[in-house]
Write an enzyme that holds these catalytic residues in place. Structure first.
Site, PDB file in Angstrom:
ATOM      1  N   LYS A  52       0.839  -1.199   0.000  1.00 21.95           N
ATOM      2  CA  LYS A  52       0.000   0.000   0.000  1.00 21.95           C
ATOM      3  C   LYS A  52       0.878   1.254   0.000  1.00 21.95           C
ATOM      4  O   LYS A  52       1.970   1.256   0.580  1.00 21.95           O
ATOM      5  CB  LYS A  52      -0.901   0.009   1.237  1.00 21.95           C
ATOM      6  CG  LYS A  52      -1.970  -1.054   1.237  1.00 21.95           C
ATOM      7  CD  LYS A  52      -2.827  -0.967   2.486  1.00 21.95           C
ATOM      8  CE  LYS A  52      -3.870  -2.068   2.503  1.00 21.95           C
ATOM      9  NZ  LYS A  52      -4.886  -1.902   1.450  1.00 21.95           N
ATOM     10  N   ARG A  62     -10.699 -11.088  -0.801  1.00 21.69           N
ATOM     11  CA  ARG A  62     -11.542 -11.987  -1.594  1.00 21.69           C
ATOM     12  C   ARG A  62     -10.953 -13.394  -1.657  1.00 21.69           C
ATOM     13  O   ARG A  62     -11.687 -14.365  -1.834  1.00 21.69           O
ATOM     14  CB  ARG A  62     -11.739 -11.401  -2.994  1.00 21.69           C
ATOM     15  CG  ARG A  62     -10.507 -11.278  -3.843  1.00 21.69           C
ATOM     16  CD  ARG A  62     -10.670 -10.313  -4.998  1.00 21.69           C
ATOM     17  NE  ARG A  62     -10.753  -8.936  -4.536  1.00 21.69           N
ATOM     18  CZ  ARG A  62     -10.934  -7.883  -5.327  1.00 21.69           C
ATOM     19  NH1 ARG A  62     -11.064  -8.061  -6.636  1.00 21.69           N
ATOM     20  NH2 ARG A  62     -11.002  -6.665  -4.828  1.00 21.69           N
TER      21      ARG A  62
END
Length: 517
Positions: free
Chosen positions: A291, A365
């Site tokens: 990130k 996910r």
């Protein structure tokens, strides 16, 4: 935790540190809300005028403190704004009552007892006031031994909290009819629900060095023992042997290995089963797809979905709901290292499908996919997953609203209506079939990324691939409301919020009543 009591005392005779009254915005100025008649009388019928002099308007969440008039036992009156005066014949909405009670409870930090003389027309309104007050009184005060603390022994530095920073000690609900069974049940439910929402908040607020997959699993085991739940924890060896490629792929870069926790509540008279699946990334660095600076500081909250599922299962057990509720906590830490999954790697999921990992920061996910497949094997009547899944959902709906996707329109509508009913802002989102093609991969069954635009919808379509056939399923993307970085408002604190717990519990109640939707 703050106590909730039903009191037969009037606002004038209650002995407490303060009495809380509601005020609203009327056409001609401040209007004193029902429940405050005794206090208004003590001010000679001029409470509204006095408040206006002090600058009050009745706006939602506005708090005004003033010395009590002669004739009141409490030394302080706290007037809290309820917003616009409702149309003639209508009462104040339950969410307005929750937020007002929460604002008042926050303003009374350090007080031992306060009487809440807000409009309580029935047991449901009483529940809203009690719930809001208990949630508003929440304070996070962790122990430094790695275990969550139940509302308040230390400040995280080994020092005791002083009395001024302690949460409000007791909420006395005036007009609450303590001998009425409906009011008793409403108060008990509010206490249970608030306790479990605050359990989720505590977990979310823990620093990531105090909560890794192993310690989260231990928390579930402790709660299971306390409330008579069944719990099973799959460690990294069991996950690898079982072929849980998503969980192992995400967690393999960390020194804290992943876990899959199954925590289940069963009722002897239940004929329906609800499966809840929660994303539990105890810290998300993004992995190799690191990130950018400024996006890491709050990533301890990436396990908010698992916290909500955990709390909801415990709440169902404590409430004795006639429904079976199974929670699946997909726990991992997403870190970059020499052993971490790389962009371009292909993982074989628990379902047997292969996934090309194009972005290691799309890890939620992957862990959810394994848990959804495992949950589907038990053929529940419905599955709901909860996750801080995509920044795209925050861009679409903001910080206070979560998105709902589903493989069944009626079920999606039902979950949305339930969320609105309990005061959680949500919005139904589509699942456009044309976006599925963007996840096609030349080396695997699908990729974990698709088109950039509509990224939140793409994530939902990815998850759908791992839900069993003919099982109603809904996906709640709580990336916006799960963690609040601004100033507290209403009953919403700074930090973890416990988003989706109320929706999940009401869904379980509806299922128990035979109204799954």
């Amino acid at each position: 935790m703050t106590a909730l009591t039903l009191s037969t005392s009037s606002a004038a005779t209650l002995r407490a540190d303060a009495v809380v009254v509601g005020v609203a915005k009327g056409a001609k100025g401040v209007v004193v809300a029902p429940g405050a008649e005794a206090v208004d009388k003590a001010f000679g019928g001029k409470l509204a005028a006095v408040l206006e002099t002090l600058g009050a308007s009745g706006a939602e969440g506005e708090v005004t403190k003033l010395p009590a008039a002669d004739g009141l036992k409490a030394p302080v009156v706290l007037a809290v704004g309820l917003g616009e005066t409702p149309a003639k014949g209508d009462g104040f909405g339950h969410e307005a009552l929750r937020r007002a009670a929460g604002s008042a409870a926050r303003a009374l930090t350090g007080s031992k007892k306060a009487g809440f003389a807000l409009p309580v027309e029935d047991a449901e309104a009483a529940a809203a006031v009690g719930e809001g007050a208990l949630l508003g009184a929440y304070t996070y005060a962790p122990n430094r031994n790695g275990a969550p603390n139940r509302n308040g022994a230390s400040n995280g530095k080994g020092k005791k909290n002083d009395a001024k920073s302690a949460p409000l000690g007791e909420v006395a609900l005036l007009g609450g009819k303590p001998r009425d069974k409906e009011f008793q049940a409403a108060a008990a439910r509010s206490e249970t629900l608030a306790a479990e929402i605050n359990r989720a908040r505590d977990l979310i607020n823990l620093p990531p060095n105090d909560l890794d997959p192993k310690t989260f699993a231990a928390e579930a085991q402790t709660a299971a023992k306390e409330f008579g739940l069944k719990v099973e924890v799959l460690d990294e060896k069991a996950l690898k042997k079982g072929g849980y490629g998503g969980l192992m792929g995400v967690g393999q870069g960390s020194q804290s290995p992943p876990r899959l926790v199954r925590i289940a509540y069963t009722h002897p008279k239940a004929d329906k089963t609800l499966a809840l699946v929660g994303k539990g990334i105890t810290y998300d660095s993004g992995g190799i797809s690191l990130k950018p600076a400024g996006h890491n500081e709050t990533m301890k909250c990436d396990m908010s979905g698992a916290a909500a599922v955990f709390a909801a299962v415990v709440a169902a057990a404590r409430l004795g709901l006639a429904v079976n509720v199974t929670g699946w906590l997909a726990l991992a830490e997403n870190m970059p290292s020499g052993s971490a999954t790389r962009p371009g790697d292909v993982l074989t999921m628990y379902s047997g499908k292969t996934v090309e990992v194009l972005n290691t920061d799309a890890e939620g996910r992957l862990v959810l996919a394994d848990a959804l497949t495992r949950a589907s094997e038990e053929s529940p009547d419905a599955i709901v997953d909860v996750a801080t899944l995509t920044g795209a959902m925050v861009l679409a709906l903001g910080h206070r609203t979560f998105g709902i996707m589903a493989n069944d329109d009626a079920f999606r509508t039902s979950v949305h209506e339930i969320a609105e009913e309990v005061g959680e802002q949500s919005w139904p989102m589509p699942m456009p079939s044309e976006l599925r093609k963007g996840m096609d991969s030349p080396v695997a069954d699908l990729a974990n990324m698709g088109e950039r635009m509509g990224g939140g919808l793409v994530a939902g379509l990815f998850l759908k691939e791992f839900v069993g056939e003919d099982i109603p399923w809904a996906h709640l993307d709580i990336a916006g409301p799960a963690f609040h970085e601004g100033a507290p408002w209403g009953y919403t604190p700074k930090g973890g919020t416990g988003s989706a717990v109320r929706t999940l519990v009401r869904l379980a109640e509806r299922t128990a009543a035979g109204d799954l939707g």
